[in-house]
Design a protein around this motif. Sequence first.
Motif, PDB file in Angstrom:
ATOM      1  N   LYS A 110       0.833  -1.205   0.000  1.00  0.00           N
ATOM      2  CA  LYS A 110       0.000   0.000   0.000  1.00  0.00           C
ATOM      3  C   LYS A 110       0.867   1.253   0.000  1.00  0.00           C
ATOM      4  O   LYS A 110       0.671   2.178  -0.786  1.00  0.00           O
ATOM      5  N   CYS A 111       1.835   1.287   0.909  1.00  0.00           N
ATOM      6  CA  CYS A 111       2.687   2.476   1.030  1.00  0.00           C
ATOM      7  C   CYS A 111       4.041   2.065   1.590  1.00  0.00           C
ATOM      8  O   CYS A 111       4.119   1.322   2.572  1.00  0.00           O
ATOM      9  N   THR A 136       2.213   1.366  -5.580  1.00  0.00           N
ATOM     10  CA  THR A 136       2.558   1.619  -4.180  1.00  0.00           C
ATOM     11  C   THR A 136       2.865   3.097  -3.967  1.00  0.00           C
ATOM     12  O   THR A 136       3.656   3.682  -4.719  1.00  0.00           O
ATOM     13  N   GLU A 137       2.232   3.690  -2.962  1.00  0.00           N
ATOM     14  CA  GLU A 137       2.601   5.056  -2.593  1.00  0.00           C
ATOM     15  C   GLU A 137       3.948   5.031  -1.889  1.00  0.00           C
ATOM     16  O   GLU A 137       4.312   4.022  -1.273  1.00  0.00           O
ATOM     17  N   ILE A 141       6.674   7.245   0.710  1.00  0.00           N
ATOM     18  CA  ILE A 141       7.109   8.360   1.564  1.00  0.00           C
ATOM     19  C   ILE A 141       8.629   8.293   1.609  1.00  0.00           C
ATOM     20  O   ILE A 141       9.200   7.320   2.100  1.00  0.00           O
ATOM     21  N   GLU A 197       0.426  13.391  -5.295  1.00  0.00           N
ATOM     22  CA  GLU A 197       0.791  13.111  -3.902  1.00  0.00           C
ATOM     23  C   GLU A 197       0.819  11.620  -3.590  1.00  0.00           C
ATOM     24  O   GLU A 197       0.489  11.178  -2.496  1.00  0.00           O
ATOM     25  N   ARG A 198       1.229  10.841  -4.590  1.00  0.00           N
ATOM     26  CA  ARG A 198       1.527   9.426  -4.346  1.00  0.00           C
ATOM     27  C   ARG A 198       2.986   9.256  -3.948  1.00  0.00           C
ATOM     28  O   ARG A 198       3.376   8.218  -3.429  1.00  0.00           O
ATOM     29  N   LEU A 226       2.127  11.058   8.687  1.00  0.00           N
ATOM     30  CA  LEU A 226       2.022  10.550   7.311  1.00  0.00           C
ATOM     31  C   LEU A 226       1.984   9.027   7.285  1.00  0.00           C
ATOM     32  O   LEU A 226       1.203   8.422   6.533  1.00  0.00           O
ATOM     33  N   GLU A 243      -1.500   7.978   8.351  1.00  0.00           N
ATOM     34  CA  GLU A 243      -2.533   8.350   7.378  1.00  0.00           C
ATOM     35  C   GLU A 243      -2.463   7.499   6.117  1.00  0.00           C
ATOM     36  O   GLU A 243      -3.504   7.119   5.568  1.00  0.00           O
ATOM     37  N   ARG A 244      -1.248   7.193   5.663  1.00  0.00           N
ATOM     38  CA  ARG A 244      -1.098   6.452   4.412  1.00  0.00           C
ATOM     39  C   ARG A 244      -1.058   4.943   4.614  1.00  0.00           C
ATOM     40  O   ARG A 244      -1.013   4.189   3.643  1.00  0.00           O
ATOM     41  N   ALA A 286       1.355   2.885   5.908  1.00  0.00           N
ATOM     42  CA  ALA A 286       2.610   2.301   5.432  1.00  0.00           C
ATOM     43  C   ALA A 286       2.733   0.846   5.883  1.00  0.00           C
ATOM     44  O   ALA A 286       2.531   0.523   7.054  1.00  0.00           O
TER      45      ALA A 286
END
Length: 712
Positions: free
Chosen positions: A555-556, A584-585, A587, A625-626, A651, A654-655, A657
């Motif tokens: 997912k992240c 996949t997002e 960070i 903002e991915r 973050l 929220e995302r 991870a």
Amino acid sequence: MAECGASGSGSSGDSLDKSITLPPDEIFRNLENAKRFAIDIGGSLTKLAYYSTVQHKVARVRSFDYSGKDAEQDHEPPYEVSVQEEVTARLHFVKFENTYIEACLDFIKDHLVSTETKVIQATGGGAYRFKDLIEEKLQLRVDKEDVMTCLIKGCNFVLKNIPHEAFVYQKDSDPEFRFQTNHPNIFPYLLVNIGSGVSIVKVEAEDRFAWVGGSSIGGGTFWGLGALLTKTKKFDELLHLASKGQHRNVDMLVQDIYGGAHRTLGLGGSLIASSFGKSAMADREFSKEDMAKSLLHMISNDIGQLACLHARLHALDRVYFGGFFIRGHPVTMRTITYSINFFSKFDLLEMDRLERPLVNLPLLLDPSSYVPDTVDLTDDAPARKYWLTCFEEALDGVVKRAVASQPGSADAAERAEKFRQKYWGKLQTLRHQPFAYGTLTVRSLLDTREHCLNEFNFPDPYSKVKQKENGVALKCFPRVIRCLDALGWEERQLALVKGLLAGNVFDWGAKAVSDVLESDPQFGFEEAKMKLQERPWLVDSYSKWLQRLKGPPHKCALIFADNSGIDVILGVFPFVRELLSRGTEVILACNSGPALNDVTYCESLIVAERIAAMDPVVHSALREERLLLTQTGSSSPCLDLSRLDKGLAVLVRERGADLVVIEGMGRAVHTNYHAALRCESLKLAVIKNSWLAERLGGRLFSVIFKYEVPAE
């Protein structure tokens, strides 16, 4: 007791009668920028705290306007670097004996009281005793604060926020000191505060505590009786005498009564049966040293026993000792089973304010048991000897780099030499006293070096190196992406990982690498790939990782980047691009401030902007903002997952991870090698130190590729 230790952040050293003969800026720093001050007056000592603003140099990066230019042909640097002045807040702490309070108040009036100052905050018993004197001398109104509330708030702050300020002391063990990291769950605990007397406080919550006992026999008793016995008036001199004494010459031991141990009661022969017991029967003089040592044992043992009984009475398994009585004196700590923080050896303590709060990574499996460091050098003598020598040998190169980073500065060489002397002195102290500054690790050695560089206004010695290397790597980025895109899926995954590893070779903090980079300017990405260990790697979970990639996308992903230049641009960003292409997002977390040639958050923004101009995948991910760039809250070559920027933690939550990638020897080997997470993780690095490689069973440029999945 299951756990014990000390809390507080104070300092020791000469008292004011010696200090006031020195120039003010050697004891009271930044006086011209002092804003507010407060005092804590105990029965014997006064502690002064003042808040000031400090101006220091910081390195800034700013993007150029590249509109209409061909980045491939552009020979200009990718951004400009400037050194600017920045103002931050700092707290200063100084102590002195109450005997000299009038002289100190005169000094405070001359240097700290401004026309805007109307009130002085004061706590401790002396806030009442000296109220009239303070108001008369300073012409200020004394606003008295409750001493117990101040004590508990300060203790809670230290335990929650300052790692390695509390430790367990275990006599005769190796090592004797076991430092505690900052702990999220500190309550309940018992605080034994040892000043002139002893106060014992049960602390159940941030604002819920109660005084449960105490004793009139404390530091003031040792000082007073010691002065009568030895005619020595100075507290530190009395402790020094005690450190050289033999209490057995004065105390009556169990073996003096029974001829050995008392086996029925389980009492060892060396146990003190009667403090000063021999002095009544011996027809001779006793040395000052022996009397001071006996007195120290008597009072310290009494305090330790009192603390133990109160802890049992209130069913508490954590006892913290604080107070001036036993700071920085191992001889005292050896007489109290539960000991206190090894305070700074200096006459003052300074603390800079962080602009943003630091918190735990939400993905830590158990924050309370997390330890960022892989090896405790206080415990590992061979490793300690090696790393201290390693940092000593690297010092000339760091000094040279610091001077070169500020070619326009007339005093750069002078400041660099002061940096050398300061850091060299700390290394020598650690050779003889590994516990002098808390737990000793590779991380603490690196961080201390960065702090010393900043102290002498070298905020980013590698700024020009990073600027040049980022420019070179950006020009190579399109070609690297074209080569990767031409590969089949499975072949590309291995190439991406090798790219990450090859990029991680470019670490100026590793002498083996810096020697190559200094001697061979043509050494590049492809040459670094050739240096890598062939598979199977020293730690090799790649097959397991490849199998995971054949499943659903993450997912992240949270990625902690390491070095500037080839590492982040040709290693990390292609890997990021692949994750984005899978859905996949990402960070991408980078240092808030500079350390070695690590990429900073500000630099990453410019690098990402330049890459986005060349690559539609990165461009759209940034716009949608991915792909999110954030700062870690750290300015260290290592990574402490319990002290991260709060915005990063938000973050991650929220995302959602579900993958953490930690790259680099400092972040994934020296720290976090054993870190347990609640999600999948990749820890990868190239070992660029021969001694460490051999200890791990490999050779220089061995590869660590550690893919971990949490247990169900």
